[in-house]
Design an enzyme around this catalytic site. Structure first.
Site, PDB file in Angstrom:
ATOM      1  N   CYS A   2      10.205  -2.974 -16.330  1.00  0.00           N
ATOM      2  CA  CYS A   2      11.216  -3.583 -17.212  1.00  0.00           C
ATOM      3  C   CYS A   2      12.578  -2.899 -17.082  1.00  0.00           C
ATOM      4  CB  CYS A   2      10.790  -3.487 -18.657  1.00  0.00           C
ATOM      5  SG  CYS A   2       9.164  -4.175 -18.956  1.00  0.00           S
ATOM      6  N   ARG A  27      13.798  -3.438  -9.770  1.00  0.00           N
ATOM      7  CA  ARG A  27      12.734  -2.671 -10.424  1.00  0.00           C
ATOM      8  C   ARG A  27      11.441  -3.470 -10.517  1.00  0.00           C
ATOM      9  NH1 ARG A  27      14.845   1.536 -13.884  1.00  0.00           N
ATOM     10  NH2 ARG A  27      13.108   1.252 -15.305  1.00  0.00           N
ATOM     11  N   TRP A  75       8.543  -6.930 -16.957  1.00  0.00           N
ATOM     12  CA  TRP A  75       7.424  -6.855 -16.015  1.00  0.00           C
ATOM     13  C   TRP A  75       6.190  -6.874 -16.890  1.00  0.00           C
ATOM     14  CZ3 TRP A  75       3.291  -3.709 -14.480  1.00  0.00           C
ATOM     15  CH2 TRP A  75       2.857  -3.849 -13.149  1.00  0.00           C
ATOM     16  N   ASN A 101      11.384  -1.139 -23.143  1.00  0.00           N
ATOM     17  CA  ASN A 101      10.773  -0.743 -21.890  1.00  0.00           C
ATOM     18  C   ASN A 101       9.713   0.302 -22.216  1.00  0.00           C
ATOM     19  OD1 ASN A 101      10.190  -0.040 -19.297  1.00  0.00           O
ATOM     20  ND2 ASN A 101      12.171   0.850 -18.816  1.00  0.00           N
ATOM     21  N   GLY A 102       8.494   0.147 -21.710  1.00  0.00           N
ATOM     22  CA  GLY A 102       7.433   1.115 -22.009  1.00  0.00           C
ATOM     23  C   GLY A 102       6.268   0.437 -22.703  1.00  0.00           C
ATOM     24  N   GLU A 481       1.210   6.575   4.921  1.00  0.00           N
ATOM     25  CA  GLU A 481       2.454   5.922   4.522  1.00  0.00           C
ATOM     26  C   GLU A 481       2.710   4.660   5.358  1.00  0.00           C
ATOM     27  OE1 GLU A 481       4.237   5.940   2.131  1.00  0.00           O
ATOM     28  OE2 GLU A 481       6.213   5.220   2.701  1.00  0.00           O
ATOM     29  N   LYS A 485       3.199   0.954   3.743  1.00  0.00           N
ATOM     30  CA  LYS A 485       4.431   0.167   3.973  1.00  0.00           C
ATOM     31  C   LYS A 485       4.091  -1.257   4.381  1.00  0.00           C
ATOM     32  CE  LYS A 485       6.936   1.707   2.477  1.00  0.00           C
ATOM     33  NZ  LYS A 485       6.896   2.766   1.639  1.00  0.00           N
ATOM     34  N   GLU A 488       2.414  -3.229   1.427  1.00  0.00           N
ATOM     35  CA  GLU A 488       3.320  -3.531   0.319  1.00  0.00           C
ATOM     36  C   GLU A 488       4.172  -4.760   0.571  1.00  0.00           C
ATOM     37  OE1 GLU A 488       4.944   0.404  -1.885  1.00  0.00           O
ATOM     38  OE2 GLU A 488       5.468   0.274   0.207  1.00  0.00           O
ATOM     39  N   HIS A 504     -17.974   7.107  11.382  1.00  0.00           N
ATOM     40  CA  HIS A 504     -18.924   7.257  10.274  1.00  0.00           C
ATOM     41  C   HIS A 504     -18.964   5.996   9.415  1.00  0.00           C
ATOM     42  CE1 HIS A 504     -19.668  11.354  11.379  1.00  0.00           C
ATOM     43  NE2 HIS A 504     -18.366  11.563  11.461  1.00  0.00           N
ATOM     44  N   LYS A 603       9.430  -1.043  -8.647  1.00  0.00           N
ATOM     45  CA  LYS A 603      10.032   0.134  -8.003  1.00  0.00           C
ATOM     46  C   LYS A 603       9.663   1.403  -8.751  1.00  0.00           C
ATOM     47  CE  LYS A 603      12.810   2.323  -5.221  1.00  0.00           C
ATOM     48  NZ  LYS A 603      12.201   2.576  -3.898  1.00  0.00           N
TER      49      LYS A 603
HETATM   50  C1  G6P Z   1       5.959   2.684  -7.098  1.00  0.00           C
HETATM   51  C2  G6P Z   1       6.843   2.329  -5.901  1.00  0.00           C
HETATM   52  C3  G6P Z   1       6.513   3.230  -4.722  1.00  0.00           C
HETATM   53  C4  G6P Z   1       6.647   4.693  -5.130  1.00  0.00           C
HETATM   54  C5  G6P Z   1       5.782   5.019  -6.351  1.00  0.00           C
HETATM   55  C6  G6P Z   1       6.109   6.395  -6.911  1.00  0.00           C
HETATM   56  O1  G6P Z   1       4.642   2.326  -6.839  1.00  0.00           O
HETATM   57  O2  G6P Z   1       6.666   0.985  -5.558  1.00  0.00           O
HETATM   58  O3  G6P Z   1       7.401   2.969  -3.655  1.00  0.00           O
HETATM   59  O4  G6P Z   1       6.275   5.511  -4.059  1.00  0.00           O
HETATM   60  O5  G6P Z   1       6.046   4.069  -7.401  1.00  0.00           O
HETATM   61  O6  G6P Z   1       7.434   6.374  -7.395  1.00  0.00           O
HETATM   62  P1  G6P Z   1       8.346   7.628  -7.585  1.00  0.00           P
HETATM   63  O7  G6P Z   1       9.622   7.091  -8.165  1.00  0.00           O
HETATM   64  O8  G6P Z   1       7.619   8.542  -8.534  1.00  0.00           O
HETATM   65  O9  G6P Z   1       8.547   8.256  -6.252  1.00  0.00           O
END
Ligand code: G6P
Length: 608
Positions: A2, A27, A75, A101-102, A481, A485, A488, A504, A603
């Site tokens: 949010c 976000r 959100w 927000n929260g 990672e 990527k 996502e 295994h 985000k």
């Molecule tokens: C969300 C984002 C990721 C990020 C993670 C941790 O899931 O989509 O890209 O790595 O949060 O976020 P931070 O702000 O703590 O690095």
């Protein structure tokens, strides 16, 4: 997650609020709304789906007259992303509008209590209890009603409030959710993050948890939870508007991939003076470092993956046990963490709920805490004993790129610094590693220059429905990672696997034409990795290898090769991830995905 904005001043609030919400779109959200106050009346408008629906519905905000208002992108957590559940929520008498927000954890109990008192709930949200509580406690004194309401709430919340009886006044409340105040001339603002403020002002006030503020066009007054006025310092944001805009790129993600050499330079250069690593912001003495028996790195998502890379580098160089663990596990595990543990917390936003909770848990157990954070003034930065900022600038695309590589760069600097302080590496190794770190921006640029070849490979492989990334040691950490990527932003199933573990069980999934991306930059284990490549090839897999420049042997093993610039083995994760970020980007583009705003993702995950 949010997003919140607030404006009070001399201009029409509607368009300014919508512009702020646009900047917070990244976000992640699924509905939006604004409320504007004018001569004792609150006008509100909400729409589910894209922000554009709200812009069309309100004629870009022009339909809501008034000079003071609040806005929100939601959100969904409690209740579907419908118009009714969207914020702002307005009290039945029309006096209050609230954005939140929260999560209000005790909302069910409050809802029951308020229902018994005769309040009628229209939405499924936890937020609606706030607006009814304000209504219930308001007897003409806004500040008193806010304090009484906040005292009843458990959980994490940032709130924005307007009251019809208080023209031109906004209330902002912060408790374990981000909220920043922006000071303009004849106008003032609040927002969940600075990207929504920088086009208006760079002068900001960071609220502490438990504080709330009253904003009018003339000024801002901040109070503590007991209602006492608090004097706050004004901070200057270094990010500019351009940094938070696309600058000609089709997507923020591509822009941010391309910005990595600059972000790495900004992160590394100030910390290497005349060949020596200088870590401003870290007050750990050599004696304290010598007392550390164990390092625990904790974070979420890509930041956790950066931590995995860091754990290999730090343990190798410092010769003390280093583990990386996801914050959502660590916080509930009764971990063996004490005064002899250094806990490194990594977060781009500094506002990830699980990361904050894990940090608090480790602090409570007496650990020394060090944060690696991108956002100045964020909760993680404020809570940790020491802070090392990544100077990546604002990151807007949900899928992090420059956030991740700068985190790995800081972990490398920290590991080399600690290894030397602990006497675990000699001068030659120290110099070689410092030089290697200083070359990262230029090597990263060379990896970016593979762009055209990566585009070609993405065209070739974008149709795969499921694939594997394999590697060993640091290559494996980078696989984690690379796989995330791709998942996502392209929604293609992929798994990162420690190459030696394939046989295994997972090798059962390798069949004719299955794509296996093999990271083999960690040359000490190249031959071992080649054995795994042979195993999957023998079962019909196609292999795309990422190898260090100059490695001719790989041609005999792989169907396609991407060469990452040659690096010290401990520094390869930064450069080998770059072509794989580009690969994920171009595969997602080929498949027509919404790259900057992938479905279901946010985000900054500010709730548990
Ligand atoms: C969300 C984002 C990721 C990020 C993670 C941790 O899931 O989509 O890209 O790595 O949060 O976020 P931070 O702000 O703590 O690095």
């Amino acid at each position: 997650m949010c997003g919140i904005v607030g404006y009070t001043g001399g201009a029409s609030a509607g368009p300014i609020l919508l512009e702020g919400l646009k900047r917070l779109e990244y976000r992640g959200y699924d509905s939006a709304g604004i409320a504007v106050q004018e001569s004792g009346v609150i006008h509100a408008s909400k729409a589910s789906g894209h922000l554009q629906h709200l812009c069309e519905k309100t004629h870009d905000g022009a339909d809501l007259p008034g000079l003071c208002g609040i806005g929100h992108t939601r959100w969904a957590t409690h209740g579907a992303p419908t118009e009714t559940n969207a914020h702002p929520h307005v009290s039945d008498d029309g006096k209050f509008a609230v954005v939140h927000n929260g999560i209000i954890e005790n909302y069910a109990q409050l809802r029951e209590e308020l229902t018994q008192r005769g309040f009628v709930f229209h939405s499924e949200t936890d937020t609606e209890v706030v607006v009814h509580l304000l209504d219930y406690y308001y007897k003409g004194d806004l500040k008193a009603a806010v304090m009484k309401t906040v005292a009843r709430l458990d959980g994490s919340f940032a709130l924005g409030v307007v009251c019809a009886d208080h023209p031109g006044e906004l209330i902002a409340v912060k408790s374990a959710s981000p909220l920043i105040l922006g000071l303009g001339v004849g106008e003032n603002f609040f927002a969940s993050d600075v990207t929504a403020l920088v086009s208006h002002t760079r002068n900001v006030i960071y609220l502490e948890d438990g504080e709330f503020a009253s904003l009018t066009s003339e000024g801002i007054t901040v109070f503590d939870c007991a209602g006492r006025e608090v004097s706050k310092s004004i901070s200057r944001v270094v990010w500019d508007v351009e940094a938070a805009e696309k600058g000609g790129y089709e997507h923020f993600m591509l822009k941010e991939i391309m910005e990595q050499p600059r972000a790495l330079k900004a992160t590394i250069e100030p910390r290497v003076r005349e060949g020596e690593i200088v870590l401003d912001g870290v007050e750990l003495t050599r004696q304290q470092l010598q007392g550390i028996r164990r390092v625990v790195i904790t974070a979420c998502g890509s930041a956790y993956h950066a931590g995995c890379v860091g754990s290999y580098i730090m343990e190798e160089l410092c010769r003390i046990p280093v583990e990386a663990e996801v914050a959502s596990e660590l916080r509930y595990r009764n971990p063996l963490i004490g005064e002899d543990t250094l806990v490194i917390v990594i977060s781009q936003s500094g506002e990830t709920a699980d990361t904050i909770a894990a940090l608090r848990e480790c602090k409570a157990r007496g650990a020394r805490t060090l944060a690696i954070v991108n956002v100045v003034g964020s909760t993680v930065a404020k809570l940790a004993d020491d802070v090392l900022y990544t100077w990546a600038g604002p990151e807007i695309a949900v899928a992090t790129t420059k956030g991740y590589t700068t985190q790995v760069a800081v972990l490398s600097l920290l590991s080399v610094y600690m290894a030397r302080e602990l006497g675990r590496i000699d001068e030659d190794r120290y110099r070689a590693l410092v030089n290697g770190i200083c070359s990262l921006p230029e090597r990263c640029q060379r990896a970016i220059d593979l762009n055209t070849h990566v585009q070609y490979l993405a065209k070739r492989y974008h149709n795969n429905s499921s694939l594997f990334f394999i590697g060993r040691n640091l290559d494996y950490a980078a696989c984690l990672e690379a796989s995330l990527k791709l998942k996502e932003i392209s929604y293609i199933h992929s798994e990162a696997y420690a190459a030696g573990e394939l046989k295994h069980g997972t090798i059962a999934l390798i069949d004719e034409g299955r794509l296996v991306i093999s990271l083999c930059c960690y040359e000490a284990l190249f031959d071992k990795l080649v054995s795994n490549v042979k195993e999957v090839k023998a079962r019909g897999a196609k292999v795309l290898a990422v190898a260090q420049e100059g490695n001719r042997r790989i041609f005999a093993e792989a169907d396609d090769v991407l060469f990452a610039p040659h690096m010290d083995p401990l520094l390869i994760p930064v450069t080998e991830i770059v072509p794989l970020q580009l690969f994920a980007y171009y595969v997602a583009k080929e498949n027509g995905c919404d790259i900057d705003k992938p479905k279901n993702l946010a985000k900054s995950v500010t709730v548990e």
